[in-house]
Design a protein around this motif. Structure first.
Motif, mmCIF file in Angstrom:
data_model
loop_
_atom_site.group_PDB
_atom_site.id
_atom_site.type_symbol
_atom_site.label_atom_id
_atom_site.label_comp_id
_atom_site.label_asym_id
_atom_site.label_seq_id
_atom_site.Cartn_x
_atom_site.Cartn_y
_atom_site.Cartn_z
ATOM 1 N N LYS A 45 4.953 5.303 -3.245
ATOM 2 C CA LYS A 45 3.842 5.994 -3.888
ATOM 3 C C LYS A 45 3.343 5.162 -5.066
ATOM 4 O O LYS A 45 4.098 4.376 -5.635
ATOM 5 N N PRO A 46 2.096 5.340 -5.450
ATOM 6 C CA PRO A 46 1.597 4.602 -6.624
ATOM 7 C C PRO A 46 2.464 4.807 -7.865
ATOM 8 O O PRO A 46 2.617 3.879 -8.671
ATOM 9 N N GLN A 86 0.828 -1.200 0.000
ATOM 10 C CA GLN A 86 0.000 0.000 0.000
ATOM 11 C C GLN A 86 0.865 1.254 0.000
ATOM 12 O O GLN A 86 2.020 1.233 0.455
ATOM 13 N N ALA A 87 0.316 2.320 -0.493
ATOM 14 C CA ALA A 87 1.025 3.600 -0.484
ATOM 15 C C ALA A 87 1.457 3.934 0.952
ATOM 16 O O ALA A 87 0.698 3.725 1.906
ATOM 17 N N SER A 98 -3.026 2.571 -4.111
ATOM 18 C CA SER A 98 -3.390 3.842 -3.462
ATOM 19 C C SER A 98 -4.452 3.629 -2.401
ATOM 20 O O SER A 98 -5.034 2.568 -2.274
#
Length: 120
Positions: free
Chosen positions: A87-88, A13-14, A120
């Motif tokens: 980050k994505p 996950q972010a 995200s």
């Protein structure tokens, strides 16, 4: 001939973290530097980070400075990429590479890549 094998990719996950490893095997007379590159779908491969094999001097792309850390274990012929605050837009296939030719000569051996997916 040198073989490079990446591992450690996955889905995160972010804001999360991953640590990539690249183990090198085979005979080479000189290792000048090792680096990490990445390629996202529909985009060109881009530089992420590099480390001088004997000097330990590091270099990073602006997009990952302060979040990613490259390191190496000379005894194990392994290079690592610690990725924090993901980050994505970090989603890509990550490749490690070896430069045996010297400064400005480019990377001459490549791994098969490991997928990193940041949701995200």
């Amino acid at each position: 001939q040198v073989q490079l094998v990446e591992s450690g990719g996955g889905l995160v996950q972010a804001g999360g973290s991953l640590r990539l490893s690249c183990a090198s095997s085979g005979r080479t007379f000189r290792r000048y530097a090792m680096g990490w590159f990445r390629q996202a779908p529909g985009k060109e491969r881009e530089f992420v980070a590099a480390i001088g094999w004997t000097t330990g001097i590091t270099n990073y792309a602006d997009s990952v400075k302060g979040r990613f850390t490259i390191s190496r274990d000379n005894a194990k012929n392994t290079v690592y990429l610690q990725m924090n605050s993901l980050k994505p837009e970090d989603t890509a296939v990550y490749y490690c590479a070896l430069n045996t030719a010297g400064p400005g000569k480019g990377y001459d051996s490549w791994g098969q890549g490991t997928q990193v997916t940041v949701s995200s």
